[in-house]
Design a protein around this motif. Structure first.
Motif, PDB file in Angstrom:
ATOM      1  N   ARG A 112      -8.922  -5.063  -4.841  1.00  0.00           N
ATOM      2  CA  ARG A 112      -8.917  -3.848  -4.042  1.00  0.00           C
ATOM      3  C   ARG A 112      -7.596  -3.099  -4.134  1.00  0.00           C
ATOM      4  O   ARG A 112      -7.554  -1.878  -4.200  1.00  0.00           O
ATOM      5  CB  ARG A 112      -9.131  -4.193  -2.569  1.00  0.00           C
ATOM      6  CG  ARG A 112     -10.540  -4.050  -2.097  1.00  0.00           C
ATOM      7  CD  ARG A 112     -10.592  -4.422  -0.611  1.00  0.00           C
ATOM      8  NE  ARG A 112     -11.945  -4.777  -0.227  1.00  0.00           N
ATOM      9  CZ  ARG A 112     -12.894  -3.900   0.015  1.00  0.00           C
ATOM     10  NH1 ARG A 112     -12.642  -2.610  -0.089  1.00  0.00           N
ATOM     11  NH2 ARG A 112     -14.100  -4.291   0.352  1.00  0.00           N
ATOM     12  N   LEU A 165       2.590   4.923   9.836  1.00  0.00           N
ATOM     13  CA  LEU A 165       2.499   6.377   9.808  1.00  0.00           C
ATOM     14  C   LEU A 165       3.886   7.009   9.745  1.00  0.00           C
ATOM     15  O   LEU A 165       4.090   8.040   9.119  1.00  0.00           O
ATOM     16  CB  LEU A 165       1.751   6.886  11.043  1.00  0.00           C
ATOM     17  CG  LEU A 165       0.245   6.956  10.881  1.00  0.00           C
ATOM     18  CD1 LEU A 165      -0.414   7.389  12.171  1.00  0.00           C
ATOM     19  CD2 LEU A 165      -0.110   7.907   9.754  1.00  0.00           C
ATOM     20  N   VAL A 168       5.296   5.981   5.980  1.00  0.00           N
ATOM     21  CA  VAL A 168       4.607   6.611   4.853  1.00  0.00           C
ATOM     22  C   VAL A 168       4.017   7.937   5.313  1.00  0.00           C
ATOM     23  O   VAL A 168       3.011   7.961   5.994  1.00  0.00           O
ATOM     24  CB  VAL A 168       3.484   5.691   4.322  1.00  0.00           C
ATOM     25  CG1 VAL A 168       2.868   6.285   3.069  1.00  0.00           C
ATOM     26  CG2 VAL A 168       4.031   4.308   4.051  1.00  0.00           C
ATOM     27  N   PRO A 169       4.657   9.028   4.941  1.00  0.00           N
ATOM     28  CA  PRO A 169       4.303  10.322   5.507  1.00  0.00           C
ATOM     29  C   PRO A 169       2.913  10.803   5.139  1.00  0.00           C
ATOM     30  O   PRO A 169       2.212  11.367   5.939  1.00  0.00           O
ATOM     31  CB  PRO A 169       5.359  11.262   4.928  1.00  0.00           C
ATOM     32  CG  PRO A 169       5.825  10.585   3.683  1.00  0.00           C
ATOM     33  CD  PRO A 169       5.720   9.113   3.952  1.00  0.00           C
ATOM     34  N   PHE A 170       2.498  10.556   3.919  1.00  0.00           N
ATOM     35  CA  PHE A 170       1.229  11.114   3.491  1.00  0.00           C
ATOM     36  C   PHE A 170       0.596  10.219   2.441  1.00  0.00           C
ATOM     37  O   PHE A 170       1.278   9.602   1.647  1.00  0.00           O
ATOM     38  CB  PHE A 170       1.428  12.508   2.917  1.00  0.00           C
ATOM     39  CG  PHE A 170       0.176  13.077   2.375  1.00  0.00           C
ATOM     40  CD1 PHE A 170      -0.801  13.523   3.243  1.00  0.00           C
ATOM     41  CD2 PHE A 170      -0.045  13.149   1.017  1.00  0.00           C
ATOM     42  CE1 PHE A 170      -1.979  14.045   2.758  1.00  0.00           C
ATOM     43  CE2 PHE A 170      -1.222  13.670   0.531  1.00  0.00           C
ATOM     44  CZ  PHE A 170      -2.181  14.121   1.399  1.00  0.00           C
ATOM     45  N   SER A 171      -0.703  10.161   2.462  1.00  0.00           N
ATOM     46  CA  SER A 171      -1.382   9.258   1.537  1.00  0.00           C
ATOM     47  C   SER A 171      -2.848   9.634   1.437  1.00  0.00           C
ATOM     48  O   SER A 171      -3.367  10.376   2.248  1.00  0.00           O
ATOM     49  CB  SER A 171      -1.251   7.829   2.042  1.00  0.00           C
ATOM     50  OG  SER A 171      -1.681   7.761   3.382  1.00  0.00           O
ATOM     51  N   ALA A 173      -6.868   7.902   0.894  1.00  0.00           N
ATOM     52  CA  ALA A 173      -7.496   6.668   1.332  1.00  0.00           C
ATOM     53  C   ALA A 173      -8.980   6.642   1.020  1.00  0.00           C
ATOM     54  O   ALA A 173      -9.600   7.658   0.735  1.00  0.00           O
ATOM     55  CB  ALA A 173      -7.304   6.494   2.833  1.00  0.00           C
ATOM     56  N   GLU A 174      -9.524   5.423   1.048  1.00  0.00           N
ATOM     57  CA  GLU A 174     -10.971   5.236   0.985  1.00  0.00           C
ATOM     58  C   GLU A 174     -11.378   4.485   2.231  1.00  0.00           C
ATOM     59  O   GLU A 174     -10.757   3.489   2.588  1.00  0.00           O
ATOM     60  CB  GLU A 174     -11.347   4.430  -0.266  1.00  0.00           C
ATOM     61  CG  GLU A 174     -12.831   4.162  -0.351  1.00  0.00           C
ATOM     62  CD  GLU A 174     -13.202   3.401  -1.624  1.00  0.00           C
ATOM     63  OE1 GLU A 174     -13.032   3.952  -2.718  1.00  0.00           O
ATOM     64  OE2 GLU A 174     -13.641   2.245  -1.505  1.00  0.00           O
ATOM     65  N   ILE A 175     -12.404   4.991   2.892  1.00  0.00           N
ATOM     66  CA  ILE A 175     -12.811   4.370   4.153  1.00  0.00           C
ATOM     67  C   ILE A 175     -14.297   4.040   4.105  1.00  0.00           C
ATOM     68  O   ILE A 175     -15.084   4.782   3.530  1.00  0.00           O
ATOM     69  CB  ILE A 175     -12.488   5.304   5.346  1.00  0.00           C
ATOM     70  CG1 ILE A 175     -12.759   4.604   6.661  1.00  0.00           C
ATOM     71  CG2 ILE A 175     -13.246   6.610   5.259  1.00  0.00           C
ATOM     72  CD1 ILE A 175     -12.196   5.339   7.860  1.00  0.00           C
ATOM     73  N   GLU A 202     -13.353  -0.236   7.285  1.00  0.00           N
ATOM     74  CA  GLU A 202     -12.358  -0.792   6.368  1.00  0.00           C
ATOM     75  C   GLU A 202     -11.706   0.362   5.629  1.00  0.00           C
ATOM     76  O   GLU A 202     -12.399   1.258   5.129  1.00  0.00           O
ATOM     77  CB  GLU A 202     -13.008  -1.744   5.366  1.00  0.00           C
ATOM     78  CG  GLU A 202     -13.455  -3.048   5.991  1.00  0.00           C
ATOM     79  CD  GLU A 202     -13.984  -4.038   4.961  1.00  0.00           C
ATOM     80  OE1 GLU A 202     -14.290  -5.171   5.340  1.00  0.00           O
ATOM     81  OE2 GLU A 202     -14.093  -3.662   3.782  1.00  0.00           O
ATOM     82  N   ARG A 203     -10.393   0.325   5.542  1.00  0.00           N
ATOM     83  CA  ARG A 203      -9.709   1.449   4.906  1.00  0.00           C
ATOM     84  C   ARG A 203      -8.628   0.958   3.959  1.00  0.00           C
ATOM     85  O   ARG A 203      -7.811   0.110   4.311  1.00  0.00           O
ATOM     86  CB  ARG A 203      -9.085   2.350   5.980  1.00  0.00           C
ATOM     87  CG  ARG A 203      -8.496   3.614   5.440  1.00  0.00           C
ATOM     88  CD  ARG A 203      -8.320   4.649   6.534  1.00  0.00           C
ATOM     89  NE  ARG A 203      -7.173   4.388   7.392  1.00  0.00           N
ATOM     90  CZ  ARG A 203      -7.218   4.159   8.684  1.00  0.00           C
ATOM     91  NH1 ARG A 203      -8.378   4.107   9.299  1.00  0.00           N
ATOM     92  NH2 ARG A 203      -6.134   3.961   9.374  1.00  0.00           N
ATOM     93  N   LEU A 207      -0.611   5.459  -1.990  1.00  0.00           N
ATOM     94  CA  LEU A 207       0.389   6.510  -2.157  1.00  0.00           C
ATOM     95  C   LEU A 207       0.534   6.714  -3.656  1.00  0.00           C
ATOM     96  O   LEU A 207       1.191   5.921  -4.328  1.00  0.00           O
ATOM     97  CB  LEU A 207       1.728   6.108  -1.523  1.00  0.00           C
ATOM     98  CG  LEU A 207       2.815   7.172  -1.611  1.00  0.00           C
ATOM     99  CD1 LEU A 207       2.402   8.442  -0.884  1.00  0.00           C
ATOM    100  CD2 LEU A 207       4.127   6.644  -1.034  1.00  0.00           C
ATOM    101  N   LYS A 208      -0.100   7.767  -4.164  1.00  0.00           N
ATOM    102  CA  LYS A 208      -0.011   8.043  -5.591  1.00  0.00           C
ATOM    103  C   LYS A 208      -0.379   6.819  -6.425  1.00  0.00           C
ATOM    104  O   LYS A 208       0.471   6.245  -7.112  1.00  0.00           O
ATOM    105  CB  LYS A 208       1.410   8.482  -5.966  1.00  0.00           C
ATOM    106  CG  LYS A 208       1.866   9.806  -5.413  1.00  0.00           C
ATOM    107  CD  LYS A 208       3.325  10.054  -5.817  1.00  0.00           C
ATOM    108  CE  LYS A 208       3.853  11.317  -5.184  1.00  0.00           C
ATOM    109  NZ  LYS A 208       3.388  12.520  -5.875  1.00  0.00           N
TER     110      LYS A 208
END
Lengths: 229, 229
Positions: A112, A165, A168-171, A173-175, A202-203, A207-208
């Motif tokens: 994963r 949060l 890590v400012p921004f990202s 995701a898959e949920i 589940e998430r 980040l890039k």
DNA sequence: CAGTGGTCTAGACCACATT
DNA sequence: ATGTGGTCTAGACCACTGG
């Protein structure tokens, strides 16, 4: 009064809802509509672009704009922080850390997160209560390569969610949403019986291209996730 | 090469992701950014408006644009038609009607649909299979006042979902996701055991303040609903 | 009050897909 | 080849709201 893109959008929506423009219909092009509404083409463009974003119509260059036969129905969920979710309901929030370990990444997780075998990850387990009643069980794995500060982080007072949060400012995701049967361990924490159906999300957060964290949130029995569209 | 709004958006996103513009930061105003990027203000506006729509930044007149401290994480789900969902996976779709009755609206549903006591509704129960394996159980109530054609509709060959989409072009809805324990009846249809945890969605659909339909979709054991954002 | 975003306009050029 | 949407521009006026 000048014609706004909202006016145009509302009028088009109305024509669609009333069946004046049935599904499958080819709509007039932007120039014609602009003339009809007495506004600039850009105004019509904005209105129709938003309708397209919402899945109501379908736009193709040269082919024109059509009312979708089967509108893409889409729902938007905001993913709140647990504390805020609970406090916004007027309930009292409580948190407790259950476990925190540094371990070799398990095989099922390695795939994963796209990690190397033998790499270590931080596993955090904790609980969130609303008015003293179990609300959500959280089980999380964090990749320390991306967020080395996690090795020193103390999650005894605050959950890893809020902490991450801030780090890590921004990202992206898959949920996933699903239903699971409570294990005995989960049941003990949630105050229900083993085998009870629980709602789980589940998430995986990236980040890039590199995975930061995988989290499994299991809600108390009867929980619903609701939205409008 | 001219600077596009996508360029601007990507650059701003990058600066946020890299921490150059930390959460809480006040960003430059549109005029300054336009000058810096060498483009028109409208271009910057489009870029920042999209960032705001996505919950990355927060915009207020006079106050300016700020990077959100806690970005509103939101996921978008497309709500497919079952047949398409199954066929898009390369599976064979099969459908069967289980029950179709005209009945007085039950009390629990009357509130949801805002109907008068004693009003009649059409209840349809059906199953959807993928490659011959139970995939989804559908239980639906339809308000015949809005869609009188439902009284004559024959759901033996096609499900009410596709039929309704053709009848009612556009609507708004409320949708909920949850986990339920299978009843014996459900278990029989789904090929699982009573008490098994199943994923369920419930959706109420409205056309301008009046309810059209309430539907309860229960998925086979282990089903996940997944999206990226 | 003054600065910011929100929007409209009229014109232009371009990318793309159908014909 | 041609028509459609996609986007940029430069300028303008307005609405809201913070100081």
């Amino acid at each position: 009064m000048t014609v706004t893109f909202k006016d145009v959008k509302a009028d088009l929506l109305d024509k669609i809802a009333q069946g004046i423009m049935a599904p499958g219909t080819l709509m007039p092009n932007e120039m014609d509509l602009a003339e009809r509404y007495g506004c600039a083409r850009a105004t019509v463009n904005r209105a129709m672009r938003e309708l397209a974003d919402e899945g109501i119509v379908e736009r193709k260059r040269k082919a024109g704009t059509r009312v979708r036969k089967a509108p893409i129905r889409q729902a938007r969920f905001s993913i709140p922080i647990v504390r805020e979710e609970i406090e916004s309901k007027g309930s009292e929030y409580r948190y407790a850390l259950i476990d925190r370990t540094l371990q070799d990444v398990p095989d099922w997780l390695r795939g994963r997160l796209a990690l190397k075998p033998g790499q270590e990850v931080v596993r955090v387990v904790c609980m969130h209560w609303a008015d003293g009643i179990p609300y959500q069980h959280e089980e999380r794995w964090i990749n320390p390569e991306i967020v080395p500060a996690v090795l020193e982080a103390d999650f005894s007072a605050n959950g890893p969610n809020e902490w991450l949060l801030a780090e890590v400012p921004f990202s992206n995701a898959e949920i996933s949403f699903m239903a699971v049967e409570a294990t005995q361990d989960l049941a003990d924490h949630m105050g229900c019986f083993a085998g009870n159906a629980l709602f789980r999300t589940e998430r995986t957060t990236w980040l890039k291209e590199t995975a930061i964290t995988f989290v499994r949130l299991t809600y108390r029995r009867g929980h619903r996730m609701t939205t409008r569209y």
